[in-house]
Write an enzyme that holds these catalytic residues in place. Structure first.
Site, PDB file in Angstrom:
ATOM      1  N   HIS A 223      19.776 -13.105 -25.512  1.00  0.00           N
ATOM      2  CA  HIS A 223      19.133 -12.563 -26.709  1.00  0.00           C
ATOM      3  C   HIS A 223      19.116 -11.035 -26.708  1.00  0.00           C
ATOM      4  O   HIS A 223      18.532 -10.420 -27.605  1.00  0.00           O
ATOM      5  CB  HIS A 223      17.695 -13.116 -26.768  1.00  0.00           C
ATOM      6  CG  HIS A 223      17.035 -13.015 -28.091  1.00  0.00           C
ATOM      7  ND1 HIS A 223      15.823 -12.391 -28.272  1.00  0.00           N
ATOM      8  CD2 HIS A 223      17.406 -13.453 -29.322  1.00  0.00           C
ATOM      9  CE1 HIS A 223      15.473 -12.449 -29.539  1.00  0.00           C
ATOM     10  NE2 HIS A 223      16.406 -13.093 -30.203  1.00  0.00           N
ATOM     11  N   LYS A 225      20.041  -7.052 -27.030  1.00  0.00           N
ATOM     12  CA  LYS A 225      20.768  -6.178 -27.956  1.00  0.00           C
ATOM     13  C   LYS A 225      20.885  -4.816 -27.285  1.00  0.00           C
ATOM     14  O   LYS A 225      19.897  -4.087 -27.160  1.00  0.00           O
ATOM     15  CB  LYS A 225      20.029  -6.034 -29.280  1.00  0.00           C
ATOM     16  CG  LYS A 225      19.912  -7.319 -30.099  1.00  0.00           C
ATOM     17  CD  LYS A 225      18.639  -8.035 -29.857  1.00  0.00           C
ATOM     18  CE  LYS A 225      18.491  -9.196 -30.849  1.00  0.00           C
ATOM     19  NZ  LYS A 225      17.526 -10.191 -30.397  1.00  0.00           N
ATOM     20  N   ASP A 230      29.300   6.163 -23.741  1.00  0.00           N
ATOM     21  CA  ASP A 230      29.670   7.197 -22.765  1.00  0.00           C
ATOM     22  C   ASP A 230      28.583   7.464 -21.732  1.00  0.00           C
ATOM     23  O   ASP A 230      28.568   8.529 -21.102  1.00  0.00           O
ATOM     24  CB  ASP A 230      30.018   8.512 -23.477  1.00  0.00           C
ATOM     25  CG  ASP A 230      31.307   8.414 -24.278  1.00  0.00           C
ATOM     26  OD1 ASP A 230      32.106   7.498 -24.001  1.00  0.00           O
ATOM     27  OD2 ASP A 230      31.515   9.244 -25.180  1.00  0.00           O
ATOM     28  N   HIS A 397      10.572  -8.901 -38.057  1.00  0.00           N
ATOM     29  CA  HIS A 397      11.372  -9.350 -36.919  1.00  0.00           C
ATOM     30  C   HIS A 397      11.209  -8.447 -35.703  1.00  0.00           C
ATOM     31  O   HIS A 397      11.752  -8.730 -34.642  1.00  0.00           O
ATOM     32  CB  HIS A 397      12.852  -9.410 -37.327  1.00  0.00           C
ATOM     33  CG  HIS A 397      13.747 -10.079 -36.335  1.00  0.00           C
ATOM     34  ND1 HIS A 397      14.637  -9.373 -35.537  1.00  0.00           N
ATOM     35  CD2 HIS A 397      13.898 -11.386 -36.000  1.00  0.00           C
ATOM     36  CE1 HIS A 397      15.295 -10.225 -34.766  1.00  0.00           C
ATOM     37  NE2 HIS A 397      14.870 -11.447 -35.016  1.00  0.00           N
ATOM     38  N   LYS A 399       9.838  -6.509 -32.360  1.00  0.00           N
ATOM     39  CA  LYS A 399       9.144  -6.934 -31.152  1.00  0.00           C
ATOM     40  C   LYS A 399       8.608  -5.669 -30.482  1.00  0.00           C
ATOM     41  O   LYS A 399       9.322  -4.971 -29.757  1.00  0.00           O
ATOM     42  CB  LYS A 399      10.088  -7.661 -30.192  1.00  0.00           C
ATOM     43  CG  LYS A 399      10.864  -8.841 -30.851  1.00  0.00           C
ATOM     44  CD  LYS A 399      12.185  -8.407 -31.394  1.00  0.00           C
ATOM     45  CE  LYS A 399      13.136  -9.533 -31.721  1.00  0.00           C
ATOM     46  NZ  LYS A 399      12.684 -10.662 -32.436  1.00  0.00           N
ATOM     47  N   ASP A 404      -3.150   0.912 -25.340  1.00  0.00           N
ATOM     48  CA  ASP A 404      -3.961   2.123 -25.215  1.00  0.00           C
ATOM     49  C   ASP A 404      -3.275   3.314 -25.889  1.00  0.00           C
ATOM     50  O   ASP A 404      -2.743   3.182 -26.980  1.00  0.00           O
ATOM     51  CB  ASP A 404      -4.297   2.373 -23.746  1.00  0.00           C
ATOM     52  CG  ASP A 404      -5.210   1.281 -23.175  1.00  0.00           C
ATOM     53  OD1 ASP A 404      -5.900   0.620 -23.974  1.00  0.00           O
ATOM     54  OD2 ASP A 404      -5.207   1.073 -21.951  1.00  0.00           O
TER      55      ASP A 404
END
EC number: 2.7.8.-
Length: 479
Positions: A223, A225, A230, A397, A399, A404
């Site tokens: 999952h 991404k 470079d 969508h 996450k 704090d």
């Protein structure tokens, strides 16, 4: 055998029930959690003719051979990297250990295989246009190596634009490596990959294991991404490659998501995570690049790569540590809110400690069963004192975790069992007040566009809907 015999149907049912008992015992011995074992074993025992095939596809958790193979591949990869002097992080790691905010996350140094490092630069990328503008601009400037990894790649307008950009860079002599998940990208035609291969791009699918049976497995998906250009600039977050991530899905638009752009020594960790997955898929190492020098200042970052082959459940333990460490607030956004018992208890305890606990989830479903289970958990969280909000404009969508005043985390991991125990995920933990302030501002904007769930919402829910939610929760450990 006489298939028309009156006994044939009885024999067949008996065989199915016998297989169901065997599968139920298999689930009891192999599923990691008690809730998951019960969720599989009971229906396998009582209604095997409805659950045997789903168990073969979604269950079959005795992947010890797979896990062993993955760990062996990781070991081989690190042995191959041993001569590269790949971890020249001494000064950056020592500086990070001096941070009081990071020290509050006492388990993190041992939880992650990669250290927290100083002297990084991070930039918040809000929504798809900003994210892909930045990714495409970075790839345009590539001179040596481009690493690209997504769970989903679609052969649509955005996917074709990425394809053409990578082909152009490959024609310029840049080494381009693309990794995608076979199940997540199940709709990607073979011609898409073949065009890239013909143009000099190295592209592979991430699969669980070879063999006919394992092609039906949908667990242990990658999952993550990741984009690294470079060794100088990188990106991780919630976006995949598809037009819907630019808000072009009518039912889910506008799409709300978050990515982060990174430069600095933590990019070595992103490359190492990509290298593990690439080595698993190809048994080869991609080129890995370290700059000659790093800046003398910047923010603390730690890449948290997690997956089912970890010796412990890294992802769920991260959520537990983040929630337990909070003294003032913990804000979490996730498209799916299906916490296990430990995480849910941690949220309740944080409320009892006087912590401002907020959870932001979508108001629109992309998976109805998951949405139903999330809704029931949301109602129970509200009764426990957690403030739960539904984002109204479109599908949420992102996450993101904010703890704090200094600690934030952005990545691919959802607050659900699949991310906790089944998927390979990556999250960037950042310890910096200025960046946390930016995340706070972003989330406050989201909360202003959200509706807070109340106790009355639960009471006003139709009984049939409540029944559906409870059934969905019963199977939530295997969602």
């Amino acid at each position: 055998m006489d298939y028309h015999s009156p006994y044939f149907f009885g024999y067949l049912l008996g065989l199915i029930h016998l297989l169901g008992i065997v599968a139920a015992l298999h689930a009891v011995f192999t599923v990691r959690t008690a809730q998951g074992a019960i969720a599989w074993a009971m229906p396998l025992f009582f209604i095997p003719y409805l659950t045997l095939i789903p168990y073969l596809v979604f269950g079959a958790r005795s992947f010890y051979a797979y896990i062993k193979a993955r760990r062996q591949a990781n070991h081989e990869m690190h042995v191959a990297m041993a001569n590269l002097n790949w971890r020249p992080w001494v000064e950056e790691a020592l500086t990070a250990r001096e941070s009081e905010s990071y020290a509050a996350l006492r388990a993190m140094p041992k939880l992650s295989r990669m250290p927290c490092l100083a002297n990084n630069q991070v930039k918040l990328l809000i929504n798809g246009q900003a994210t892909f503008d930045a990714i495409f601009a970075a790839i345009e400037k590539a001179r040596d190596v481009v690493l690209v990894q997504f769970f989903i790649i679609h052969d649509d307008t955005l996917g074709k634009a990425l394809q053409q950009l990578l082909l152009r860079k490959a024609a310029e002599g840049v080494q381009v490596f693309v990794l995608y998940d076979r199940v997540g990208s199940h709709a990607l035609p073979a011609s898409y990959s073949q065009v890239l291969r013909d143009g000099g791009v190295q592209i592979h699918a991430f699969a669980t294991r070879r063999g006919w049976f394992n092609r039906f497995q949908v667990n242990f998906r990658n999952h993550r991404k990741i984009v690294v250009v470079d060794g100088l600039v990188g990106f991780i977050g919630g976006h995949n490659v598809g037009d819907e991530y630019l808000g072009k899905h009518p039912q889910l638009s506008p799409w709300r998501d978050t990515h982060v752009q990174i430069s600095g020594p933590v990019l070595a960790c992103l490359q190492e995570s990509f290298a593990e997955d690439w080595y698993w898929a190809t048994r080869q190492l991609p080129p890995l690049i370290l700059p000659d020098a790093y800046p003398d200042n910047g923010v603390l970052c730690q890449a948290l790569a997690s997956g089912p082959a970890d010796p412990q459940e890294t992802c769920s333990l991260f959520f537990l540590e983040a929630i337990h460490s909070a003294t003032r607030r913990v804000w979490i956004t996730s498209p799916y809110f299906i916490p296990d018992e430990a995480v849910f208890a941690a949220l309740r305890l944080a409320v009892l400690r006087g912590v401002d606990v907020r959870v932001l989830i979508p108001s629109r479903p992309d998976h109805r069963i998951v949405y139903a289970a999330s809704s029931l958990f949301a109602f129970e969280a509200v009764r426990a004192g957690v403030r739960v909000f539904r984002y109204q404009p479109g599908f949420l969508h992102q996450k993101v975790v904010l703890v704090d005043d200094d600690v934030s985390a952005i990545g691919s991991a959802n607050l659900d069992n699949r991310s906790f125990r089944l998927n390979f995920e990556i999250t960037l933990l950042t310890v910096d007040r200025s960046f946390a302030d930016q995340v706070e501002h972003m989330l406050n904007d989201d909360f202003e566009q959200a509706r807070e769930i109340t106790a009355e919402d639960s009471r006003d829910t139709h009984r049939l809907q409540q029944l559906g939610m409870r059934i969905a929760r019963l199977i939530s450990p295997i969602l």
